[in-house]
Write a protein that holds these residues in place. Structure first.
Motif, short mmCIF file in Angstrom:
data_model
loop_
_atom_site.label_atom_id
_atom_site.label_comp_id
_atom_site.label_asym_id
_atom_site.label_seq_id
_atom_site.Cartn_x
_atom_site.Cartn_y
_atom_site.Cartn_z
N TYR A 82 -0.89 -16.76 -4.23
CA TYR A 82 -1.23 -17.34 -5.53
C TYR A 82 -2.52 -18.13 -5.38
N TYR A 83 -2.60 -18.83 -4.22
CA TYR A 83 -3.85 -19.48 -3.88
C TYR A 83 -4.26 -19.03 -2.49
N GLY A 84 -5.51 -19.32 -2.10
CA GLY A 84 -5.95 -18.86 -0.79
C GLY A 84 -7.24 -19.48 -0.34
N SER A 95 -12.45 -20.47 -1.59
CA SER A 95 -11.02 -20.64 -1.84
C SER A 95 -10.74 -20.38 -3.32
N THR A 96 -9.46 -20.21 -3.63
CA THR A 96 -9.03 -20.06 -5.01
C THR A 96 -7.71 -20.79 -5.20
N GLU A 97 -7.53 -21.33 -6.39
CA GLU A 97 -6.27 -21.99 -6.76
C GLU A 97 -5.47 -21.15 -7.75
N TYR A 98 -6.07 -20.07 -8.24
CA TYR A 98 -5.45 -19.27 -9.29
C TYR A 98 -5.87 -17.83 -9.04
N GLY A 99 -5.04 -17.12 -8.29
CA GLY A 99 -5.42 -15.82 -7.78
C GLY A 99 -5.58 -14.73 -8.81
N TYR A 100 -5.29 -15.02 -10.09
CA TYR A 100 -5.53 -14.04 -11.15
C TYR A 100 -7.01 -13.94 -11.51
N CYS A 101 -7.82 -14.91 -11.07
CA CYS A 101 -9.26 -14.87 -11.29
C CYS A 101 -9.97 -14.63 -9.97
N GLY A 102 -11.04 -13.86 -10.02
CA GLY A 102 -11.78 -13.54 -8.81
C GLY A 102 -12.81 -14.61 -8.46
N PHE A 103 -13.44 -14.42 -7.29
CA PHE A 103 -14.49 -15.33 -6.85
C PHE A 103 -15.29 -14.62 -5.76
N LEU A 119 -13.60 -12.03 9.40
CA LEU A 119 -13.23 -12.53 8.07
C LEU A 119 -11.74 -12.79 8.09
N ALA A 120 -11.34 -14.03 7.88
CA ALA A 120 -9.92 -14.42 7.90
C ALA A 120 -9.56 -15.03 6.56
N VAL A 121 -8.41 -14.63 6.03
CA VAL A 121 -7.97 -15.08 4.71
C VAL A 121 -6.53 -15.58 4.81
N TYR A 122 -6.33 -16.78 4.34
CA TYR A 122 -4.98 -17.34 4.23
C TYR A 122 -4.57 -17.32 2.77
N THR A 123 -3.40 -16.77 2.47
CA THR A 123 -2.88 -16.80 1.11
C THR A 123 -1.49 -17.43 1.12
N HIS A 124 -1.10 -17.95 -0.04
CA HIS A 124 0.22 -18.56 -0.18
C HIS A 124 0.75 -18.26 -1.58
N THR A 125 2.05 -18.06 -1.67
CA THR A 125 2.66 -17.74 -2.96
C THR A 125 2.80 -18.94 -3.86
N GLY A 126 2.40 -20.12 -3.40
CA GLY A 126 2.47 -21.32 -4.23
C GLY A 126 3.81 -22.02 -4.11
N VAL A 127 3.87 -23.19 -4.69
CA VAL A 127 5.12 -23.93 -4.64
C VAL A 127 6.19 -23.16 -5.41
N GLU A 128 7.44 -23.32 -5.03
CA GLU A 128 8.53 -22.53 -5.60
C GLU A 128 8.60 -22.67 -7.11
N GLY A 129 8.37 -23.85 -7.61
CA GLY A 129 8.41 -24.07 -9.06
C GLY A 129 7.07 -23.87 -9.74
N GLY A 130 6.10 -23.27 -9.03
CA GLY A 130 4.76 -23.17 -9.56
C GLY A 130 4.52 -21.98 -10.47
N SER A 131 5.56 -21.20 -10.69
CA SER A 131 5.45 -20.10 -11.64
C SER A 131 6.83 -19.82 -12.18
N ARG A 132 6.88 -19.33 -13.43
CA ARG A 132 8.17 -18.99 -14.05
C ARG A 132 8.56 -17.54 -13.78
N GLY A 358 0.80 -23.00 -9.97
CA GLY A 358 1.12 -22.99 -8.55
C GLY A 358 -0.01 -23.37 -7.64
N GLY A 359 -1.16 -23.75 -8.21
CA GLY A 359 -2.31 -24.09 -7.39
C GLY A 359 -2.22 -25.48 -6.79
N ARG A 360 -3.05 -25.71 -5.79
CA ARG A 360 -3.07 -27.03 -5.14
C ARG A 360 -3.89 -28.03 -5.95
N GLU A 361 -4.91 -27.53 -6.64
CA GLU A 361 -5.76 -28.36 -7.48
C GLU A 361 -5.25 -28.33 -8.91
#
Length: 776
Positions: A82-84, A95-103, A119-132, A358-361
């Motif tokens: 979700y973020y990365g 980095s991104t806080e909202y993986g539905y938008c590109g950068f 090239l190394a990329v870390y991604t995370h699905t976000g906090v458990e309650g960060g999406s419905r 679900g983003g950190r920011e």
């Protein structure tokens, strides 16, 4: 850059560092949704498809070409969930806080030539309650490396608008975006050319000189307008596309060339007619769904999206609402090509809490950069006819962005002003939760008092008044505010065609059915893995109720038989949805003399039903009652093996028929290949193969539950084996599954080398033979 990555699920210390040993990591190609292939867990969040939240690492080693030196080098990520964070040779570059938008990441000064780069990329699905809902995880959209001249056009830097003038003459206005500091490095000029769908040049502009300097970081330069006479219009039935190519010159030398497709079309909205495309009234017959694609999860493949749109088109759908986030870029390309209109949506709630971010920011801190990326990326697509800035935020104040006490009105005005800075050619909206003014909810006392049926404040100031459900109240909304242009942004699948029939189609924009295709997440209880009150299962097989909707959406005479399940299932969704009996496929074989109920959908005057050639009655279509219109029930039928036939008539004349034949014993596997002659050897194209157990007459035996196993040899990768069971506990990356309702769907991915692919299937003694395919 989709090929040749290494992957490791979970947290990895120093995952970004080149010296880390990743020799034991899994090798794979992008896109990839790792969350779908994690175990289903009953203790995990049901809204997130009973999948646990997790981080993961992706790493790719590449050797920069010496020819890149002195040029601009960008790495473009279309999205990750979700973020990365992105690292090059251990250094964070984006980095991104909202993986539905590109950068994009500018690595011009960071590449190491003559050696490997990591090239190394870390991604995370976000906090458990960060999406419905289920968002998936990983690098799920394409990754590109862009090599450009240092004097070049900016990201999403072309904007094209066509406007009709006199007769069938059109003006084309083109704008190009450039970094302001480049103007001091030479004489910068631009020229635009317009090409039709056959590649023939239609017109071009004169060279447009630019100012010699600018203090702006980004400068927008209008190119001299062009005129096109009698262009082929873009519409739903004939989606004609043109291409605008912009050339950039510095001191007379071409340094960049960028193209974008667009269409000639007009859109109009009005309180009395709803929506017109090219002057013709169009009623939106749409779907509102999340962006997942069955057995591949959220991984973005053109073929996966194309087959969804083809199925929707076949059933009369003409519109998609992108709920509740920007879809992959290729989706809009396909809608442009196939003639779908799109309501493009940015985000769910304007908030950082309440299962919507679900983003950190904080969303409220970064919304301007997200909106800029979204609008600039999408604004040239002719398929997009409306911008939606959010969804269901007015039921609680802390979902309405800035805490101004007016239920999102001020927030919307700020967002809308910013949006229209970049595109004024389309109206804007925000979808309203089933509520009333001042946030009154269904559970509140007096909700149904006539005096309380007042539309939410926000819907009275948007260009289009979008409402999720509550179609019975639209008349009162209009009485309160006659200027409303109403769009049913979500309609209940469980209400079947009633929301469609009750819309005043002459004066409203249209409707989009919520969850018309099954999707992962938002389950109402284990072991169901998501939403399945739908018209199509997640392999895209049509439920009989899809034919009921088609009987409204398509004019041709039709009739279709379904078996009505005995159990009634009630659900509550957004305070409003009450369920109904589920209609199944004809997937079970009743015992002799079982009492069954047959539900026949038709848009014809009457239907006669025959069992083994004997009439069991004629029923007439009651078009005066929208609860039963197009739905005819034959109850308490004593089942006899054989054939059931529905004959539909208009004015006493047969115009359509549908037959169901009860099957015998399953003896072989039937194979259906979806795109046998059009499987591209580009490493990205998918092949879908459907297996069905059939009897000796070729009739599907939908209650057969044998175990299917596959082996694949040749120029293809195995991606998934999906039996369509929404209650499954199996992982789709296994090459073995149990047939469900007598079938399963295999998904293969081509390699980058053309050649032969051999698929062998075995299933509980059923006759099979090898399948030989070619990639081209």
């Amino acid at each position: 850059m989709n090929f040749g990555w290494k992957f490791q699920l979970g947290e990895v210390k120093d995952g970004e560092k080149p010296e880390l040993d990743d020799s034991q990591w899994r090798q794979l190609d992008l896109p990839y949704d790792y969350q779908l292939n994690m175990p289903w867990k009953k203790t995990a969040n049901r809204a997130r498809a009973f999948k646990e939240m997790s981080g993961a690492w992706f790493r790719k080693t590449f050797h920069p070409d010496k020819a890149w030196e002195g040029r601009q080098v960008l790495i473009d990520f279309e999205g990750m969930m979700y973020y990365g964070d992105v690292y090059l040779n251990g250094e964070k570059i984006g980095s991104t806080e909202y993986g539905y938008c590109g950068f994009e990441c500018d690595v011009t000064e960071k590449l190491k030539y003559g050696q490997d780069n990591l090239l190394a990329v870390y991604t995370h699905t976000g906090v458990e309650g960060g999406s419905r809902w289920y968002t998936g995880g990983g690098i799920n959209r394409d990754v590109h490396i862009l090599i450009k001249d240092t004097m070049s056009i900016s990201r999403h830097g072309i904007y094209v608008v066509s406007k009709k003038t006199d007769g069938n003459r059109w003006k084309v206005y083109t704008q190009v975006e450039l970094r302001g500091d480049l103007l001091a490095k030479g004489k910068v000029e631009f020229q635009a050319c317009i090409f039709d769908s056959q590649g023939k040049e239609v017109t071009q502009s004169d060279l447009t000189p630019t100012p010699s300097q600018s203090r702006l970081q980004l400068i927008e330069i209008p190119i001299r307008e062009m005129e096109v006479v009698n262009p082929e219009l873009w519409d739903i039935d004939s989606p004609n596309l043109y291409t605008c190519v912009v050339r950039m010159y510095v001191d007379g030398k071409e340094t960049d060339r960028m193209s974008t497709r667009f269409g000639f079309r007009t859109i109009e909205y009005g309180k009395d007619f709803g929506f017109k495309l090219n002057g013709k009234k169009i009623f939106l017959q749409g779907i509102a769904n999340h962006t997942d694609f069955g057995g591949v999860g959220i991984a973005t493949y053109r073929r996966a999206i194309e087959r969804q749109l083809k199925q929707l088109k076949a059933f009369g759908f003409n519109a998609v609402r992108c709920s509740h986030n920007p879809y992959p870029q290729v989706f809009y390309d396909l809608c442009d090509e196939m003639g779908f209109v799109v309501v493009d949506e940015l985000v769910d709630k304007w908030s950082n809490d309440g299962n919507c971010w679900g983003g950190r920011e904080s969303f409220m801190n970064i919304w301007p950069e997200l909106m800029t990326e979204w609008v600039k990326r999408d604004r040239n697509h002719p398929c997009i006819i409306m911008w939606s800035l959010g969804n269901e935020m007015q039921h609680r104040e802390n979902a309405s962005g800035y805490m101004t006490g007016d239920w999102g009105v001020t927030t919307f005005k700020i967002f809308d002003t910013y949006l229209k800075r970049y595109d004024r050619t389309r109206p804007s909206t925000a979808a309203m939760y089933p509520a009333r003014a001042n946030g009154i909810r269904r559970a509140d006392p007096g909700f149904r008092d006539t005096g309380n049926i007042i539309p939410p404040e926000l819907s009275c100031i948007t260009d289009i008044a979008s409402y999720n459900y509550e179609y019975a109240d639209y008349r009162r909304y209009k009485e309160y505010n006659p200027k409303l242009i109403i769009f049913q942004s979500e309609a209940s699948v469980n209400d079947l065609i009633t929301p469609y029939l009750r819309m005043d189609k002459a004066s409203t924009v249209g409707l989009c059915y919520w969850g018309a295709i099954e999707y992962w997440g938002e389950s109402d209880g284990w072991p169901k893995k998501g939403w399945n009150y739908s018209f199509f299962d997640h392999t895209l097989k049509a439920y009989p109720r899809a034919w009921l909707v088609r009987s409204c959406f398509v004019d041709e005479p039709q009739v279709h038989i379904g078996i009505l399940d005995g159990e009634q299932k009630s659900i509550i969704w957004n305070d409003i949805l009450s369920g109904r009996a589920e209609m199944s496929h004809f997937y079970w074989k009743p015992n002799l003399n079982d009492s069954i109920t047959l539900e026949v959908s038709t848009n014809c005057d009457e239907v006669e039903l025959l069992q083994n050639g004997k009439s069991i009655g004629v029923k007439h279509n009651n078009r005066k009652n929208d609860k039963v219109q197009n739905k005819l029930l034959w109850r308490n039928i004593n089942w006899q093996p054989g054939k059931v036939t529905a004959i539909a008539r208009n004015n006493g004349k047969e115009v359509a028929r549908h037959e169901l034949q009860s099957p015998g014993k399953a003896v072989r596997l039937k194979v259906e290949i979806e795109n046998a002659d059009d499987w591209k050897a580009d490493g990205m194209d998918l092949q879908y193969i459907r297996f069905t157990a059939v009897d000796k007459q070729g009739i599907a035996v939908d209650n057969f539950e044998g175990e299917l196993s596959l082996s694949i040899l040749g120029e293809a990768q195995f991606i998934a084996l999906d039996n369509g069971d929404h209650f499954t506990d199996q992982n789709f990356e296994r090459t073995t599954t149990t047939l469900y309702r007598g079938g399963a769907l295999a998904i293969l991915r081509s390699t980058q080398k053309k050649g032969k692919v051999v698929v062998r299937a075995t299933c509980n003694g059923l006759k099979t033979k090898p399948i030989t395919l070619m990639t081209h």
